[in-house]
Design an enzyme around this catalytic site. Structure first.
Site, mmCIF file in Angstrom:
data_model
loop_
_atom_site.group_PDB
_atom_site.id
_atom_site.type_symbol
_atom_site.label_atom_id
_atom_site.label_comp_id
_atom_site.label_asym_id
_atom_site.label_seq_id
_atom_site.Cartn_x
_atom_site.Cartn_y
_atom_site.Cartn_z
ATOM 1 N N VAL A 172 0.695 -16.507 -8.273
ATOM 2 C CA VAL A 172 -0.356 -17.463 -8.651
ATOM 3 C C VAL A 172 -1.040 -18.056 -7.412
ATOM 4 C CG1 VAL A 172 0.645 -18.033 -10.896
ATOM 5 C CG2 VAL A 172 1.370 -19.314 -8.869
ATOM 6 N N HIS B 97 -8.573 -4.151 6.099
ATOM 7 C CA HIS B 97 -7.233 -3.649 6.394
ATOM 8 C C HIS B 97 -6.424 -3.550 5.102
ATOM 9 C CE1 HIS B 97 -3.332 -3.274 8.311
ATOM 10 N NE2 HIS B 97 -2.909 -4.148 7.423
ATOM 11 N N ALA C 110 -5.593 -10.191 6.144
ATOM 12 C CA ALA C 110 -5.057 -9.855 7.460
ATOM 13 C C ALA C 110 -6.170 -9.713 8.500
ATOM 14 C CB ALA C 110 -4.268 -8.545 7.355
ATOM 15 N N LYS D 178 0.827 -1.213 0.000
ATOM 16 C CA LYS D 178 0.000 0.000 0.000
ATOM 17 C C LYS D 178 0.860 1.261 0.000
ATOM 18 C CE LYS D 178 -2.421 -2.720 -0.472
ATOM 19 N NZ LYS D 178 -2.506 -4.186 -0.396
ATOM 20 N N ASP E 12 -3.904 -17.264 7.726
ATOM 21 C CA ASP E 12 -3.681 -17.824 6.382
ATOM 22 C C ASP E 12 -3.421 -19.326 6.384
ATOM 23 O OD1 ASP E 12 -3.891 -15.295 5.303
ATOM 24 O OD2 ASP E 12 -1.949 -15.339 4.282
ATOM 25 N N GLY F 41 -4.311 -12.058 -10.286
ATOM 26 C CA GLY F 41 -5.066 -12.021 -9.033
ATOM 27 C C GLY F 41 -4.769 -10.716 -8.308
HETATM 28 P P1 FAD Z 1 1.570 -14.110 8.251
HETATM 29 O O1 FAD Z 1 1.358 -12.655 8.162
HETATM 30 O O2 FAD Z 1 2.121 -14.819 7.078
HETATM 31 O O3 FAD Z 1 2.509 -14.330 9.518
HETATM 32 C C1 FAD Z 1 2.973 -15.587 9.889
HETATM 33 C C2 FAD Z 1 4.256 -15.411 10.666
HETATM 34 O O4 FAD Z 1 4.624 -16.653 11.239
HETATM 35 C C3 FAD Z 1 5.435 -14.981 9.814
HETATM 36 O O5 FAD Z 1 6.174 -13.986 10.464
HETATM 37 C C4 FAD Z 1 6.263 -16.259 9.666
HETATM 38 O O6 FAD Z 1 7.638 -16.003 9.445
HETATM 39 C C5 FAD Z 1 5.995 -16.880 11.019
HETATM 40 N N1 FAD Z 1 6.188 -18.334 11.080
HETATM 41 C C6 FAD Z 1 5.740 -19.283 10.216
HETATM 42 N N2 FAD Z 1 6.074 -20.508 10.644
HETATM 43 C C7 FAD Z 1 6.748 -20.328 11.794
HETATM 44 C C8 FAD Z 1 7.358 -21.215 12.725
HETATM 45 N N3 FAD Z 1 7.329 -22.530 12.567
HETATM 46 N N4 FAD Z 1 7.986 -20.685 13.801
HETATM 47 C C9 FAD Z 1 8.028 -19.339 14.004
HETATM 48 N N5 FAD Z 1 7.461 -18.456 13.174
HETATM 49 C C10 FAD Z 1 6.825 -18.951 12.079
HETATM 50 N N6 FAD Z 1 -4.324 -8.798 3.273
HETATM 51 C C11 FAD Z 1 -5.190 -7.787 3.554
HETATM 52 O O7 FAD Z 1 -6.111 -7.997 4.353
HETATM 53 N N7 FAD Z 1 -5.062 -6.549 2.982
HETATM 54 C C12 FAD Z 1 -4.075 -6.278 2.102
HETATM 55 O O8 FAD Z 1 -3.986 -5.155 1.607
HETATM 56 C C13 FAD Z 1 -3.154 -7.311 1.781
HETATM 57 N N8 FAD Z 1 -2.140 -7.081 0.925
HETATM 58 C C14 FAD Z 1 -1.229 -8.069 0.680
HETATM 59 C C15 FAD Z 1 -0.181 -7.795 -0.199
HETATM 60 C C16 FAD Z 1 0.759 -8.779 -0.476
HETATM 61 C C17 FAD Z 1 1.883 -8.468 -1.426
HETATM 62 C C18 FAD Z 1 0.674 -10.039 0.167
HETATM 63 C C19 FAD Z 1 1.706 -11.105 -0.075
HETATM 64 C C20 FAD Z 1 -0.365 -10.317 1.039
HETATM 65 C C21 FAD Z 1 -1.330 -9.334 1.292
HETATM 66 N N9 FAD Z 1 -2.406 -9.564 2.155
HETATM 67 C C22 FAD Z 1 -3.309 -8.578 2.407
HETATM 68 C C23 FAD Z 1 -2.570 -10.867 2.825
HETATM 69 C C24 FAD Z 1 -2.038 -10.766 4.274
HETATM 70 O O9 FAD Z 1 -0.685 -10.379 4.242
HETATM 71 C C25 FAD Z 1 -2.197 -12.117 4.951
HETATM 72 O O10 FAD Z 1 -3.543 -12.535 4.871
HETATM 73 C C26 FAD Z 1 -1.792 -12.004 6.405
HETATM 74 O O11 FAD Z 1 -0.463 -11.562 6.551
HETATM 75 C C27 FAD Z 1 -1.960 -13.361 7.102
HETATM 76 O O12 FAD Z 1 -1.654 -13.208 8.442
HETATM 77 P P2 FAD Z 1 -1.130 -14.437 9.309
HETATM 78 O O13 FAD Z 1 -0.862 -13.874 10.660
HETATM 79 O O14 FAD Z 1 -2.044 -15.577 9.164
HETATM 80 O O15 FAD Z 1 0.235 -14.882 8.624
HETATM 81 P P1 NAD Z 2 -4.775 -14.893 -6.150
HETATM 82 O O1 NAD Z 2 -5.403 -16.159 -5.771
HETATM 83 O O2 NAD Z 2 -5.452 -13.624 -5.795
HETATM 84 O O3 NAD Z 2 -4.531 -14.846 -7.715
HETATM 85 C C1 NAD Z 2 -3.784 -15.828 -8.378
HETATM 86 C C2 NAD Z 2 -4.138 -15.778 -9.862
HETATM 87 O O4 NAD Z 2 -3.201 -16.564 -10.550
HETATM 88 C C3 NAD Z 2 -5.527 -16.342 -10.154
HETATM 89 O O5 NAD Z 2 -6.216 -15.469 -11.011
HETATM 90 C C4 NAD Z 2 -5.223 -17.685 -10.816
HETATM 91 O O6 NAD Z 2 -6.200 -18.077 -11.743
HETATM 92 C C5 NAD Z 2 -3.903 -17.372 -11.497
HETATM 93 N N1 NAD Z 2 -3.060 -18.537 -11.775
HETATM 94 C C6 NAD Z 2 -2.856 -19.623 -10.994
HETATM 95 N N2 NAD Z 2 -1.955 -20.450 -11.582
HETATM 96 C C7 NAD Z 2 -1.590 -19.865 -12.755
HETATM 97 C C8 NAD Z 2 -0.673 -20.212 -13.794
HETATM 98 N N3 NAD Z 2 0.060 -21.334 -13.742
HETATM 99 N N4 NAD Z 2 -0.549 -19.376 -14.845
HETATM 100 C C9 NAD Z 2 -1.259 -18.213 -14.895
HETATM 101 N N5 NAD Z 2 -2.137 -17.834 -13.945
HETATM 102 C C10 NAD Z 2 -2.291 -18.646 -12.878
HETATM 103 O O7 NAD Z 2 -3.297 -14.951 -5.524
HETATM 104 P P2 NAD Z 2 -2.192 -13.836 -5.322
HETATM 105 O O8 NAD Z 2 -2.406 -12.685 -6.213
HETATM 106 O O9 NAD Z 2 -0.906 -14.578 -5.351
HETATM 107 O O10 NAD Z 2 -2.472 -13.358 -3.837
HETATM 108 C C11 NAD Z 2 -2.531 -14.308 -2.775
HETATM 109 C C12 NAD Z 2 -3.497 -13.853 -1.745
HETATM 110 O O11 NAD Z 2 -2.947 -12.788 -0.971
HETATM 111 C C13 NAD Z 2 -4.794 -13.271 -2.281
HETATM 112 O O12 NAD Z 2 -5.704 -14.257 -2.675
HETATM 113 C C14 NAD Z 2 -5.284 -12.519 -1.101
HETATM 114 O O13 NAD Z 2 -5.907 -13.420 -0.217
HETATM 115 C C15 NAD Z 2 -4.014 -11.986 -0.489
HETATM 116 N N6 NAD Z 2 -3.820 -10.585 -0.904
HETATM 117 C C16 NAD Z 2 -4.760 -9.671 -0.543
HETATM 118 C C17 NAD Z 2 -4.626 -8.355 -0.933
HETATM 119 C C18 NAD Z 2 -5.681 -7.371 -0.543
HETATM 120 O O14 NAD Z 2 -6.468 -7.675 0.335
HETATM 121 N N7 NAD Z 2 -5.724 -6.197 -1.150
HETATM 122 C C19 NAD Z 2 -3.533 -7.963 -1.694
HETATM 123 C C20 NAD Z 2 -2.606 -8.913 -2.060
HETATM 124 C C21 NAD Z 2 -2.750 -10.233 -1.656
#
Ligand code: FAD
Ligand code: NAD
Length: 460
Positions: free
Chosen positions: A278, A437, A328, A58, A320, A190
């Site tokens: 993906v 969030h 989140a 963000k 997750d 996605g």
């Molecule tokens: P995580 O945030 O993945 O945290 C898990 C933690 O556990 C990590 O620090 C990991 O290192 C630690 N861990 C794992 N295994 C172990 C172990 N065995 N011992 C010790 N530590 C361990 N969601 C939104 O709602 N809004 C958004 O705008 C958004 N944007 C995103 C953008 C991107 C690029 C990505 C990748 C994700 C985004 N998400 C967003 C998704 C969001 O980040 C996740 O849904 C969220 O972080 C999940 O929270 P969590 O606590 O389940 O896991």
């Molecule tokens: P996603 O599930 O949102 O999208 C993955 C996309 O990849 C899908 O459209 C799927 O059809 C496509 N795909 C899968 N395999 C493929 C292949 N072999 N070739 C081409 N296309 C393929 O997953 P993401 O973008 O990796 O994000 C993961 C998750 O993280 C999201 O689903 C979401 O839960 C979370 N996230 C949330 C936010 C937010 O809340 N704003 C932002 C980023 C990520």
């Protein structure tokens, strides 16, 4: 004798750190084990969300939105600027500063709430014992009355297309590019692909997104995804649907991607940076000893019931690494609910009312079912929609596109697709609502929690 807690949480992402704090607020002795290492090589709390997910993405979306406005729409307001330029290292540095401030903030909250923080890898053993392997390799066993697994998720890799962190990147790499790539390729249209594609497109990359499915953004209501596809195209995002990627090879400084297009014809795409987004999968590797008693489901997620109980007594799992949307705020809500259940209170999360926001332009937000989902489930619906083109504020903001759509049950009138509320709310009502969030409305959530001295993100 191992150190004993009421609650041990493994993982300090938005699911785990919130669970640990809420448990402590409820008078339980609470510990949190996390192994994430920040960009500076030091342990960093906050998980994917704060370090390499929601917040940094963000931050970059905001910087690039400002640049895009400066280069595209400022002139509509009569504002001119000479020679606009973007300094990518400064933009990335700003993002890193925000991340550091927020992750440091969690450490402060842990101290204020007396949550014992362990930096290292946690493994659940039998009998609710947790083996903690610290960063220096030393091993300690701690135990608890309840263990909460909040290990989060990691990106899915396409076989044969490994991440190298430079040319073929996951979310971590895509958030740390040091100069605008001339050609930015994405596999997967996605949420991550669209958000990160938008970031780099706005500041000059040619962006091509290859999506396997024939339909665009199937998660979103079709009326909304149609408008979004049109707007993304106008912005220059080249989204190709129905593509099957067969190989991606790094040759010199470029990535050569081979794929078949929707008609089955073989194609090649050359890019400087390739983001593979993906989807993500539960991060359970090394988390569970063979005799932990915790079952995984067919998708590799930790199997839980409707209240996040795993198959092992008094072991819970949230965020997750379990079923439901990978968001989140969903994980945080589960963290609060589980901590409250452990403390003998009521706690429940309704997965049907978790809001989604995709932070592109236009932003796409929804909660509940799409019209198609209702139809597939045989639910009779009636719908209402209203275009932003007829909303003065949207015009003033230069954002008079898209619409709001409400889907209601045809017979009972119950809102199924958008939950807009007008009611005499108590602070408890506001505190119980799952807020998206990152949004400004989280302040309402926290303020409502603060009424009863149980705000999560400040010491009460
Ligand atoms: P995580 O945030 O993945 O945290 C898990 C933690 O556990 C990590 O620090 C990991 O290192 C630690 N861990 C794992 N295994 C172990 C172990 N065995 N011992 C010790 N530590 C361990 N969601 C939104 O709602 N809004 C958004 O705008 C958004 N944007 C995103 C953008 C991107 C690029 C990505 C990748 C994700 C985004 N998400 C967003 C998704 C969001 O980040 C996740 O849904 C969220 O972080 C999940 O929270 P969590 O606590 O389940 O896991
Ligand atoms: P996603 O599930 O949102 O999208 C993955 C996309 O990849 C899908 O459209 C799927 O059809 C496509 N795909 C899968 N395999 C493929 C292949 N072999 N070739 C081409 N296309 C393929 O997953 P993401 O973008 O990796 O994000 C993961 C998750 O993280 C999201 O689903 C979401 O839960 C979370 N996230 C949330 C936010 C937010 O809340 N704003 C932002 C980023 C990520």
């Amino acid at each position: 004798m191992s150190t004993q807690f009421d609650v041990i949480v493994i993982g300090a992402g938005p699911a785990g750190y919130v669970a640990a704090i809420r448990a402590a607020q409820l008078g339980l002795s609470s510990a949190c084990v996390d192994d994430f290492i920040g960009k500076d090589g030091k342990p960093a709390l906050g998980g994917t969300c704060l370090n390499v997910g929601c917040i940094p993405s963000k931050a970059l979306l905001e910087s690039t939105k400002q640049f895009h406005a400066l280069t595209h729409s400022f002139k509509d307001h009569g504002i001119t600027a000479s020679e606009p330029a973007i300094d990518v290292p400064v933009m990335i540095g700003r993002k890193d500063k925000i991340v550091k401030q927020l992750t440091g903030g969690i450490a402060t909250l842990f101290k204020a709430n007396k949550v014992k923080s362990y930096a290292g890898r946690g493994k659940l053993l039998a009998g609710k014992q947790v083996e903690v392997t610290a960063l220096d390799g030393t091993v300690e066993i701690i135990s608890a009355r309840h263990v909460i697994l909040a290990a989060g998720s990691i990106p899915i890799q396409i076989p044969g297309i490994p991440f190298d962190g430079t040319h073929v990147v996951d979310n971590v790499g895509a958030l740390n590019i040091s100069a605008v790539p001339k050609r930015f390729g994405v596999i997967g249209a996605g949420v991550i692909g669209l958000e990160m594609g938008s970031v780099w497109k706005r500041i000059g990359s040619e962006v091509t997104i290859l999506e396997a499915l024939p339909d665009f953004l199937g998660l979103v209501d079709a009326d909304i995804s149609r408008v979004a596809a049109r707007e993304y195209k106008k912005q220059g995002l080249d989204i190709k649907l129905g593509c099957k990627v067969t190989a991606a090879v790094v040759v010199g400084d470029e990535v050569q991607i081979s794929y078949t297009d929707a008609s089955g014809a073989a194609q090649q795409l050359l890019v400087d940076t390739l983001l593979v987004s993906v989807g993500r999968r539960a991060h359970t590797k090394g988390l569970l000893a063979d005799d932990s008693g915790v079952d995984l489901n067919a998708r590799g997620q930790i199997e839980v019931d409707a209240h996040n109980r795993t198959s092992a007594a008094d072991v819970w799992a949230i965020g997750d690494c379990v079923r439901g949307p990978m968001l989140a705020h969903k994980g945080s809500e589960e963290g609060i609910a589980v901590a409250e259940l452990i403390a003998g209170k009521a706690g429940h999360v309704n997965l049907d009312t978790i809001p989604w926001v995709i932070y592109t332009e236009p932003e796409i937000a929804w909660v509940g079912k799409t019209e198609q989902e209702c139809k597939d489930a045989g639910i009779p619906v009636k719908t209402g929609s209203f275009p932003f083109a007829a909303i003065g504020r949207a015009m003033a903001m230069n954002e008079a596109y898209g619409q709001v759509k409400v889907i209601a049950h045809a017979e009972t009138d119950r809102v199924l697709g958008v939950h807009m509320m007008e009611f005499q709310a108590s602070s408890e009502d506001l505190a119980r609502i799952c807020h998206a969030h990152p949004t400004l409305s989280e302040a309402i959530h926290e303020a409502a929690l603060g009424v009863d001295k149980r705000a999560i993100h400040r010491a009460n």
